[in-house]
Design an enzyme around this catalytic site. Structure first.
Site, PDB file in Angstrom:
ATOM      1  N   GLU A 193      54.345  24.231  28.711  1.00 13.64           N
ATOM      2  CA  GLU A 193      53.076  24.514  29.389  1.00 13.64           C
ATOM      3  C   GLU A 193      53.210  25.787  30.215  1.00 13.64           C
ATOM      4  OE1 GLU A 193      52.110  20.964  31.581  1.00 13.64           O
ATOM      5  OE2 GLU A 193      51.966  19.750  29.770  1.00 13.64           O
ATOM      6  N   ARG A 197      53.090  12.807  29.076  1.00 10.64           N
ATOM      7  CA  ARG A 197      53.957  13.985  29.093  1.00 10.64           C
ATOM      8  C   ARG A 197      54.092  14.523  27.661  1.00 10.64           C
ATOM      9  NH1 ARG A 197      53.102  14.611  33.647  1.00 10.64           N
ATOM     10  NH2 ARG A 197      54.484  14.440  35.448  1.00 10.64           N
ATOM     11  N   HIS A 240      46.483  20.385  31.270  1.00 10.65           N
ATOM     12  CA  HIS A 240      47.211  19.488  32.199  1.00 10.65           C
ATOM     13  C   HIS A 240      46.409  19.282  33.493  1.00 10.65           C
ATOM     14  CE1 HIS A 240      51.410  17.902  33.486  1.00 10.65           C
ATOM     15  NE2 HIS A 240      50.427  17.187  34.016  1.00 10.65           N
TER      16      HIS A 240
HETATM   17  P1  NAP Z   1      53.378   3.291  35.634  1.00 16.76           P
HETATM   18  O1  NAP Z   1      52.425   2.526  36.485  1.00 16.76           O
HETATM   19  O2  NAP Z   1      54.825   3.265  35.964  1.00 16.76           O
HETATM   20  O3  NAP Z   1      53.162   2.790  34.130  1.00 16.76           O
HETATM   21  C1  NAP Z   1      54.036   3.096  33.077  1.00 16.76           C
HETATM   22  C2  NAP Z   1      53.967   1.974  32.051  1.00 16.76           C
HETATM   23  O4  NAP Z   1      54.768   2.351  30.926  1.00 16.76           O
HETATM   24  C3  NAP Z   1      54.472   0.624  32.549  1.00 16.76           C
HETATM   25  O5  NAP Z   1      53.530  -0.341  32.203  1.00 16.76           O
HETATM   26  C4  NAP Z   1      55.788   0.416  31.793  1.00 16.76           C
HETATM   27  O6  NAP Z   1      55.955  -0.963  31.520  1.00 16.76           O
HETATM   28  C5  NAP Z   1      55.542   1.219  30.514  1.00 16.76           C
HETATM   29  N1  NAP Z   1      56.778   1.735  29.908  1.00 16.76           N
HETATM   30  C6  NAP Z   1      57.776   2.430  30.498  1.00 16.76           C
HETATM   31  N2  NAP Z   1      58.732   2.740  29.611  1.00 16.76           N
HETATM   32  C7  NAP Z   1      58.313   2.229  28.419  1.00 16.76           C
HETATM   33  C8  NAP Z   1      58.855   2.213  27.114  1.00 16.76           C
HETATM   34  N3  NAP Z   1      60.038   2.789  26.840  1.00 16.76           N
HETATM   35  N4  NAP Z   1      58.170   1.594  26.134  1.00 16.76           N
HETATM   36  C9  NAP Z   1      56.974   0.990  26.407  1.00 16.76           C
HETATM   37  N5  NAP Z   1      56.407   0.968  27.613  1.00 16.76           N
HETATM   38  C10 NAP Z   1      57.071   1.584  28.619  1.00 16.76           C
HETATM   39  O7  NAP Z   1      52.982   4.832  35.570  1.00 16.76           O
HETATM   40  P2  NAP Z   1      51.539   5.508  35.754  1.00 16.76           P
HETATM   41  O8  NAP Z   1      51.279   5.768  37.190  1.00 16.76           O
HETATM   42  O9  NAP Z   1      50.554   4.733  34.965  1.00 16.76           O
HETATM   43  O10 NAP Z   1      51.825   6.936  35.077  1.00 16.76           O
HETATM   44  C11 NAP Z   1      52.236   7.042  33.735  1.00 16.76           C
HETATM   45  C12 NAP Z   1      52.640   8.464  33.405  1.00 16.76           C
HETATM   46  O11 NAP Z   1      51.488   9.281  33.324  1.00 16.76           O
HETATM   47  C13 NAP Z   1      53.518   9.162  34.448  1.00 16.76           C
HETATM   48  O12 NAP Z   1      54.881   8.869  34.278  1.00 16.76           O
HETATM   49  C14 NAP Z   1      53.218  10.631  34.246  1.00 16.76           C
HETATM   50  O13 NAP Z   1      54.197  11.205  33.418  1.00 16.76           O
HETATM   51  C15 NAP Z   1      51.873  10.627  33.536  1.00 16.76           C
HETATM   52  N6  NAP Z   1      50.814  11.300  34.324  1.00 16.76           N
HETATM   53  C16 NAP Z   1      50.245  12.439  33.861  1.00 16.76           C
HETATM   54  C17 NAP Z   1      49.232  13.039  34.561  1.00 16.76           C
HETATM   55  C18 NAP Z   1      48.545  14.284  34.056  1.00 16.76           C
HETATM   56  O14 NAP Z   1      48.178  15.119  34.854  1.00 16.76           O
HETATM   57  N7  NAP Z   1      48.314  14.410  32.785  1.00 16.76           N
HETATM   58  C19 NAP Z   1      48.803  12.498  35.781  1.00 16.76           C
HETATM   59  C20 NAP Z   1      49.392  11.329  36.218  1.00 16.76           C
HETATM   60  C21 NAP Z   1      50.394  10.726  35.489  1.00 16.76           C
HETATM   61  P3  NAP Z   1      57.433  -1.601  31.280  1.00 16.76           P
HETATM   62  O15 NAP Z   1      58.263  -1.129  32.424  1.00 16.76           O
HETATM   63  O16 NAP Z   1      57.201  -3.075  31.223  1.00 16.76           O
HETATM   64  O17 NAP Z   1      57.888  -1.057  29.969  1.00 16.76           O
END
Ligand code: NAP
Length: 322
Positions: A268, A239, A287
């Protein structure tokens, strides 16, 4: 009488067809994102809402939603929804994890290759008519991926899928989460846990995959850029608000870091006159992390399934919070 559903934008035709069979649906047309003034009126009347990551669903809107049973977002990110307040009001929030993991990890990896091998930069040079001589030994060189340290911030679904791609390119992988994953999983993925400080100090490439929260807001700022290697690259497909863009522009201009590749921005669509558009060692994507035909169709399927569950008073298949 059919339940009412409002969509802040069109979804795929197959999804609309399914929705129309069961519900009385209305789709916003016109300005995107939908103006809040219109959403204020619509949310009052409906049982289900389908929204997108640029639709801010805050307390004020939730308070107006007297019949609303479910908010179903066409995204895995849910930082645009006040999920705690929705829960307090017994409104389900559905989202679309898993199906978009591969597509987003692929995009992150393509941005890494692009910025290190200067692919988009070369495209810009050719289109501007500036490729006038065949490059020699020292001209227009990029960098190998092999043996570079990739620092993954957020080794969740997308981060760990990126790690698999990076391993195939013989990269060294470190990661940081609030909590390390199990040793078995670390071994399987070939990753090592480090503190946030170590991650930013050691990495040749940092790829951001944490959600946008209060904790991660503007996490990448002047202080962090100062600590990063001067030769390091920053990749963001998570993000835009996780990076302080003003500080990033300064860091790139002052060569505090070597380059960046970004799919997401503070605002955006990014303005064509944004300072980032004038820096050559930056790759910009509009994006498109989850934007493949197959993935978007799967996201639409889950979005409507989540909605159907919620309207029936059942927990969505992928539900935030409760
Ligand atoms: P996910 O499986 O929930 O993974 C997020 C990771 O971040 C977890 O391993 C979590 O581990 C860690 N985390 C959370 N808060 C943290 C913090 N404060 N410090 C360090 N680590 C932290 O999510 P995902 O499915 O991989 O997606 C991740 C993000 O990608 C989404 O939230 C979304 O915003 C973004 N995204 C963007 C697009 C795009 O079109 N560009 C598409 C898809 C997703 P812990 O809980 O152990 O900290």
């Amino acid at each position: 009488m059919k339940r009412r559903v409002f969509l802040t934008r069109r979804l795929h035709d197959f999804a609309l067809k399914k929705l129309k069979k069961k519900y009385q649906i209305e789709i916003h047309s016109g300005k995107i994102p939908i103006p809040k003034s219109k959403l204020r009126i619509k949310i009052k009347e409906v049982d289900g809402l389908i929204c997108f990551p640029y639709d801010k669903i805050d307390k004020e809107l939730i308070d107006l939603a007297k019949n609303l049973k479910v908010i179903s977002t066409y995204s895995v990110g849910f930082d645009h929804i006040d999920t705690d307040y929705a829960k307090k009001n017994k409104i389900f929030v559905g989202y679309t994890p898993e199906v978009l993991t591969n597509a987003t990890a692929d995009l992150a990896f393509s941005l890494i290759i692009d910025v290190l091998r200067r692919v988009s930069e070369g495209d810009r040079i050719i289109r501007a008519g500036k490729w006038t001589e065949i490059y020699g030994a020292y001209d227009y060189v990029g960098l190998d991926l092999q043996h570079k340290t990739l620092g993954i911030l957020g080794l969740g679904r997308i981060g760990s899928t990126l790690a698999k791609r990076a391993r195939a390119f013989d990269m060294k992988i470190v990661y940081h989460n609030r909590m390390p994953i199990s040793k078995t999983k670390e071994k399987l993925l070939g990753v090592n846990y480090v503190s946030f400080d170590k991650l930013i100090l050691q990495s040749d490439i940092i790829s951001i995959h944490v959600p946008h929260t209060n904790e991660t807001d503007q996490l990448f700022n002047k202080k962090v850029f100062k600590k990063m290697k001067k030769s390091a690259f920053l990749i963001n497909t998570a993000r835009g608000k996780i990076i302080n863009e003003k500080d990033l522009v300064i860091a790139l201009k002052k060569k505090m870091i070597a380059g960046a590749a970004l799919d997401v921005f503070q605002i955006e669509p990014i303005n064509k006159n944004h300072p980032l558009t004038r820096i050559q060692n930056v790759v910009l994507a509009p994006h498109i992390g989850s934007s493949t035909k197959e993935t978007r169709e799967k996201m639409a399927e889950i979005t409507i399934k989540n909605l159907e569950h919620g309207i029936r008073g059942k927990r969505p298949i992928y539900s935030v919070g409760y």
